[in-house]
Design an enzyme around this catalytic site. Structure first.
Site, PDB file in Angstrom:
ATOM      1  CE  LYS A  97      20.390 -20.618  18.585  1.00  0.00           C
ATOM      2  NZ  LYS A  97      20.939 -20.541  17.491  1.00  0.00           N
ATOM      3  CB  CYS A 100       4.084   7.417   1.368  1.00  0.00           C
ATOM      4  SG  CYS A 100       4.743   5.783   0.722  1.00  0.00           S
ATOM      5  CB  CYS A 139       3.536   6.220  -3.263  1.00  0.00           C
ATOM      6  SG  CYS A 139       2.362   6.537  -1.995  1.00  0.00           S
ATOM      7  CB  CYS A 190       1.829   4.900   3.020  1.00  0.00           C
ATOM      8  SG  CYS A 190       1.060   5.032   1.465  1.00  0.00           S
TER       9      CYS A 190
END
Ligand code: IVH
Length: 678
Positions: free
Chosen positions: A120, A404, A406, A427
């Site tokens: 390759k 999470c 948040c 989450c």
């Protein structure tokens, strides 16, 4: 930052911009503003800066701009057949898997299969089209569907035959291959380019072919697009035929017959690697029989009949400084190890993925640990093992965060089908989680979705941080004046971004559905859904709760759409926030209707379902074949069906009975093969 450092950066930036400007005038405008001597002087000053003060690389590298700034001004031409990419394998196990999948798809039990192996080359792919033996078109890969017209530049390459009439080739002959530069030649021009691949790519995309001609590019043929009429039965035969016609092919290509031979070939070429005068990064294995390649076909991005078996990865030892979590676009929480920067095969690594909570537990990975890293191909580096003997006595097990970024709680779902707990913590606040949104936006602009040039991951991060983009619709109402004032943006780049966004407003229904990022709806399922809804107005009916369940019930009929997908669509649209976000996005777009390019065939306009296993092919192949012959394939019995194909192996009796009562035509295996001339 020290004063001196600041000064150096400033100076570098100034000169860098200047060089970029001159470069643009010379290569794009064909209107040099200074003479060559002056140009070289600035270039050399910048190169010296880079050598002496490596930190200037944050501004950019001269090697990224000089000489070869690729032109964007080529006209676009649609490929006769898409130019796909390849899936990767990294181990013998992966190769066994690849072979197994192929045998399953073809429903081969005792038959063996031959592979053609080709080194390759790490170059740039190109497609050459010969009409009646004359090189008439030359394209770059582009996005795989549409390439750029680089014929004149390709013509400067000596390895590329321009006229092969005398061999009496087929009327249409599309040869695909790799454009590259020899390592030895690269050494002579290395000041101008980052690496050989870059040199080949840049030279090939010059506006003036006389510039391309200055670089000793090579071309090696490895495949074909459209050939009519086809004149060979195997990949190996194809390669030797075209070699006789003057194309250069790799002399290390070889037919291999089983996993051991695959492994041996891989090892022996890897051994040779450093002695070759061109960069290779693995071996491509292709099913040798062309008729089997045809039967296997491809998934959305890659053929099922070929794989790139990459060379063994580079490893290095380093220390984990910290473990942080990242949130993905589906809310998946991925732990990432921040490590002491270490050079792994030429790339400076400071992050490694730890996959998920289970993986950390299983390997007992802790902050402060000394670990072995591996980087394979272009995938994210991974931690392979922990050197526990070097562990600090006071070290503590890593406590995986349950929240999470948040702040919301995360969950591990239980799979409906397997009843097992998912290894991934999530989450599930979707667009209500800022961290998830950012990733959703990145997905949205990505290649297979809206495909917006100039709006990459870093730009999204930046625009999101400064509040320029908060939700998908914002992409289409960007304030370009504001962007113009941002660091790193100039008139030209803003103009290009504007154009790219304008262009992206027109989008096909399937891409649109894929782009909104409903979990479990990948490219294939998005296409199936687009085929079902046909137009955006109908898709929008999902937004109304009253309609939703009724529509979802019908979706179950579609092949590939099961309970998991239906639940996921339901969850997505039950969330009012999602609906609102998608609606406001739609307002900015021109979404094209999806018409399944009505394939003509014996099943045109007919609905078909398959029950039981077939002897000569897998269910997957049968489904593809039916679709290629015009059928819509259902996943469950319905009165809308025209045919029920009954395989000999364990068909469901109740389905046959129900079909009979509904007057649906039943096809047994023999009739099925006969109809399809299989
Ligand atoms: S076959 C449909 N064969 O690798 C299969 N590709 O990662 C198309 N490449 O875009 C590829 N050497 O540019 C094939 N012997 C070879 C190759 C090769 C290099 C490149 C090619 C392709 C990329 C995929």
């Amino acid at each position: 930052m020290t004063k001196q450092r600041e000064q150096i950066l400033k100076e570098f930036k100034k000169k860098y911009k200047l060089l970029k400007k001159y470069n643009y005038h010379y290569y794009e405008k064909d209107d040099p503003k200074i003479d060559d001597g002056e140009y070289d002087k600035i270039k050399n000053e910048l190169l010296n800066f880079e050598k002496k003060f490596p930190f200037v690389s944050k501004v950019g590298s001269v090697k990224e701009i000089v000489g070869h700034t690729p032109s964007k001004k080529f006209s676009k031409i649609k490929h006769l057949k898409p130019m796909l990419s390849l899936s990767n394998a990294f181990s013998k196990e992966d190769m066994k898997d690849f072979k197994e999948k192929i045998l399953n798809y073809l429903n081969f039990k005792d038959q063996d299969i031959e592979f053609f192996s080709e080194p390759k080359i790490d170059g740039i792919s190109a497609s050459l089209i010969y009409t009646d033996g004359v090189l008439s078109k030359g394209l770059s890969r582009g996005d795989g569907t549409t390439g750029e017209d680089i014929l004149e530049n390709l013509k400067t390459i000596k390895d590329i035959p321009k006229n092969i009439k005398k061999y009496n080739p087929p009327k249409t002959l599309e040869i695909r291959g790799e454009v590259f530069i020899n390592k030895s030649n690269f050494l002579k021009i290395k000041d101008n380019f980052k690496n050989p691949r870059n040199a080949a790519g840049g030279s090939l995309r010059q506006k003036k072919s006389s510039e391309t001609a200055k670089i000793p590019l090579k071309f090696l043929a490895h495949g074909f697009g459209v050939i009519e009429p086809i004149f060979f039965k195997t990949q190996s035969e194809f390669v030797s035929k075209i070699e006789n016609w003057g194309f250069v092919v790799n002399k290390h290509n070889k037919v291999v017959k089983n996993i051991d031979e695959i492994e041996n070939q891989h090892k022996s070429i890897e051994h040779l690697r450093s002695k070759l005068d061109y960069d290779i990064d693995g071996i491509v294995y292709k099913v040798n029989q062309i008729n089997l390649q045809k039967r296997l076909g491809s998934t959305a991005n890659a053929p099922r009949w070929a794989i790139a078996y990459k060379f063994s990865s580079e490893k290095a030892v380093t220390k984990i400084k910290n473990i942080i979590i990242q949130v993905g676009r589906t809310g998946a929480i991925t732990p990432v190890a921040k490590v002491e920067p270490v050079n792994v095969g030429g790339v400076l690594v400071s992050n490694a993925t730890l996959h998920n909570e289970e993986e950390i537990k299983r390997k007992d990975i802790r902050v402060g640990d000394t670990v072995l890293l591996q980087r394979a191909g272009d995938v994210i580096p991974q931690v392979i093992s922990v050197q526990k003997n070097l562990r600090n006595k006071n070290s503590k097990e890593f406590q995986f965060p349950k929240k999470c970024l948040c702040g919301a709680n995360t969950i591990k779902e239980i799979s409906k089908t397997t009843k097992k707990e998912d290894a991934v913590r999530r989450c599930n606040r979707g667009y209500a989680c800022q961290f998830t949104v950012k990733e959703k936006l990145k997905h949205m602009v990505s290649k297979d979705a809206f495909n917006i040039d100039g709006l990459g991951k870093k730009v999204i991060d930046n625009f999101f941080e400064i509040g320029l983009i908060k939700e998908p619709a914002d992409i289409f109402k960007l304030n370009f004046d504001k962007i113009l004032n941002l660091e790193g943006w100039g008139k030209l780049s803003v103009e290009n971004l504007k154009k790219a966004i304008l262009k992206a407003k027109k989008i096909s229904l399937n891409r649109f559905i894929y782009s909104i990022g409903i979990r479990h709806i990948g490219q294939e399922n998005a296409k199936t859904l687009a085929g079902f809804f046909g137009e955006i107005k109908k898709f929008e009916r999902l937004f109304l709760e009253d309609n939703r369940d009724k529509i979802l019930k019908n979706l179950i009929e579609l092949d590939g759409i099961g309970e998991t997908q239906v639940d996921s669509i339901k969850n997505f649209f039950s969330d009012k926030k999602n609906t609102k976000i998608v609606e406001s996005l739609i307002n900015h777009l021109d979404i094209e209707n999806f018409s399944l390019v009505a394939k003509k065939g014996i099943f045109s306009g007919k609905n078909l379902m398959i029950t039981g296993g077939l002897e000569k092919m897998s269910r997957a192949e049968a489904k593809t074949l039916a679709e290629e012959n015009g059928a819509k394939v259902f996943g469950s019995l319905s009165k809308k069906l025209n045919y029920l194909v009954v395989g000999n192996s364990k068909p469901t009796k109740s389905k046959i009975e129900k079909a009979e009562s509904l007057n649906i035509k039943i096809l047994n295996e023999e009739e099925w093969y006969k109809l399809l001339k299989f």
